[in-house]
Design an enzyme around this catalytic site. Structure first.
Site, PDB file in Angstrom:
ATOM      1  N   LEU A  24       0.837  -1.196   0.000  1.00 49.61           N
ATOM      2  CA  LEU A  24       0.000   0.000   0.000  1.00 49.61           C
ATOM      3  C   LEU A  24       0.874   1.249   0.000  1.00 49.61           C
ATOM      4  O   LEU A  24       1.810   1.358   0.800  1.00 49.61           O
ATOM      5  CB  LEU A  24      -0.913  -0.024   1.224  1.00 49.61           C
ATOM      6  CG  LEU A  24      -1.937  -1.171   1.172  1.00 49.61           C
ATOM      7  CD1 LEU A  24      -2.545  -1.421   2.547  1.00 49.61           C
ATOM      8  CD2 LEU A  24      -3.020  -0.878   0.143  1.00 49.61           C
ATOM      9  N   THR A  66      -3.208  -8.973   8.377  1.00 51.56           N
ATOM     10  CA  THR A  66      -2.825 -10.269   8.920  1.00 51.56           C
ATOM     11  C   THR A  66      -1.783 -10.898   8.009  1.00 51.56           C
ATOM     12  O   THR A  66      -1.893 -10.840   6.784  1.00 51.56           O
ATOM     13  CB  THR A  66      -4.059 -11.178   9.124  1.00 51.56           C
ATOM     14  OG1 THR A  66      -3.608 -12.426   9.626  1.00 51.56           O
ATOM     15  CG2 THR A  66      -4.865 -11.368   7.868  1.00 51.56           C
ATOM     16  N   HIS A  67      -0.737 -11.459   8.638  1.00 49.25           N
ATOM     17  CA  HIS A  67       0.411 -11.964   7.884  1.00 49.25           C
ATOM     18  C   HIS A  67       0.761 -13.372   8.379  1.00 49.25           C
ATOM     19  O   HIS A  67       0.844 -13.592   9.598  1.00 49.25           O
ATOM     20  CB  HIS A  67       1.621 -11.028   8.092  1.00 49.25           C
ATOM     21  CG  HIS A  67       2.828 -11.491   7.357  1.00 49.25           C
ATOM     22  ND1 HIS A  67       2.986 -11.314   5.999  1.00 49.25           N
ATOM     23  CD2 HIS A  67       3.931 -12.165   7.774  1.00 49.25           C
ATOM     24  CE1 HIS A  67       4.139 -11.842   5.622  1.00 49.25           C
ATOM     25  NE2 HIS A  67       4.733 -12.369   6.676  1.00 49.25           N
ATOM     26  N   GLY A  84       6.170   0.654   5.765  1.00 46.20           N
ATOM     27  CA  GLY A  84       7.094  -0.402   5.354  1.00 46.20           C
ATOM     28  C   GLY A  84       6.329  -1.648   4.922  1.00 46.20           C
ATOM     29  O   GLY A  84       5.105  -1.669   4.884  1.00 46.20           O
TER      30      GLY A  84
HETATM   31  C1  GRF Z   1      -3.681 -15.293   4.636  1.00 50.01           C
HETATM   32  O1  GRF Z   1      -2.863 -16.310   5.171  1.00 50.01           O
HETATM   33  C2  GRF Z   1      -3.034 -13.938   4.778  1.00 50.01           C
HETATM   34  O2  GRF Z   1      -2.307 -13.788   5.950  1.00 50.01           O
HETATM   35  C3  GRF Z   1      -2.130 -13.924   3.584  1.00 50.01           C
HETATM   36  O3  GRF Z   1      -2.905 -14.483   2.551  1.00 50.01           O
HETATM   37  C4  GRF Z   1      -3.812 -15.419   3.122  1.00 50.01           C
HETATM   38  C5  GRF Z   1      -5.190 -15.064   2.636  1.00 50.01           C
HETATM   39  O4  GRF Z   1      -6.065 -16.124   2.832  1.00 50.01           O
HETATM   40  N1  GRF Z   1      -1.633 -12.610   3.299  1.00 50.01           N
HETATM   41  P1  GRF Z   1      -7.620 -15.995   2.540  1.00 50.01           P
HETATM   42  O5  GRF Z   1      -7.782 -15.308   1.192  1.00 50.01           O
HETATM   43  O6  GRF Z   1      -8.227 -15.197   3.656  1.00 50.01           O
HETATM   44  O7  GRF Z   1      -8.129 -17.399   2.511  1.00 50.01           O
END
Ligand code: GRF
Length: 197
Positions: A92, A107-108, A142
């Site tokens: 972004l 979420t990562h 970042g």
């Molecule tokens: C998730 O694990 C998220 O952290 C990552 O991509 C995945 C997306 O999964 N960036 P979904 O589309 O919610 O099933």
């Protein structure tokens, strides 16, 4: 009631879990719109509930900043209290981040600061990690560097594939994301106090 806009690029299983939680009527948040950078399959989860969706395509804009400004305009039409990136596979631009910070979370699928970027699961496996996990964090300018809100550890099984490990991480990630959004809605988590800004 906390109004959230969710941003996705793919299957949207995290989005689906947020929507199902909101459907229960027991959560202090509601999903007011879902946005994407592409024809994400997960948009259907919003459409089948009559929740507005929008797509802002980078290819329709000359620069990343111009795309970010257009995406931001679409988001702000829905007046969210919180924007949740749940599988949005785009970096972004800073104009976008600064307009929404600190009410912009991601979420990562790794224990940040380990394994940032688009291949968090693959990179953990390549490094021979015996444990990895998931991080929900505030987005800063970042790449996956913003303040951590919540993390959960997942053990790596011997010989496990990237796809299998990612599925097991996502099984932990989905409830963690719901719990985190709930705590932001109730004030148990205060993003402005976690933020570096
Ligand atoms: C998730 O694990 C998220 O952290 C990552 O991509 C995945 C997306 O999964 N960036 P979904 O589309 O919610 O099933």
């Amino acid at each position: 009631m906390l109004k959230i806009v969710v941003l996705i690029s793919g299957g949207g299983s995290n989005l689906k879990t947020l929507l199902e939680a909101a459907d229960s009527g027991n959560e202090p948040f509601t999903v007011v719109a879902v946005g994407s950078d592409t024809d994400a399959a997960g948009l259907s989860y919003a459409q089948e509930r009559g929740i507005p969706t929008f797509i802002t395509r980078p290819s329709h804009h000359d620069t990343r900043d111009a795309w970010g400004a257009a995406f931001l305009t679409e988001i702000q039409k829905h007046h969210p209290d919180l924007v949740v990136s749940a599988g949005l596979m785009r970096i972004l631009p800073s104009n976008f981040v600064e307009a929404l910070s600190p009410n912009l979370i991601n979420t990562h699928p790794a224990l940040l600061p380990l394994y940032p970027g688009a291949h968090g699961v693959r990179d953990a496996l390549a490094a021979g990690a015996t444990e990895t996990g998931v991080t929900v964090h505030i987005i800063d300018t970042g790449v996956d560097t913003g303040p951590v809100i919540r993390q959960h550890t997942v053990s790596v099984l011997p010989g496990e594939s990237e796809a299998d490990l990612h599925e097991r991480i996502k099984a932990v990630e989905r409830p963690l994301l719901v719990h985190t959004v709930r705590d932001i809605a109730t004030g148990a988590i205060q993003l402005d106090q976690l933020s570096n800004a």
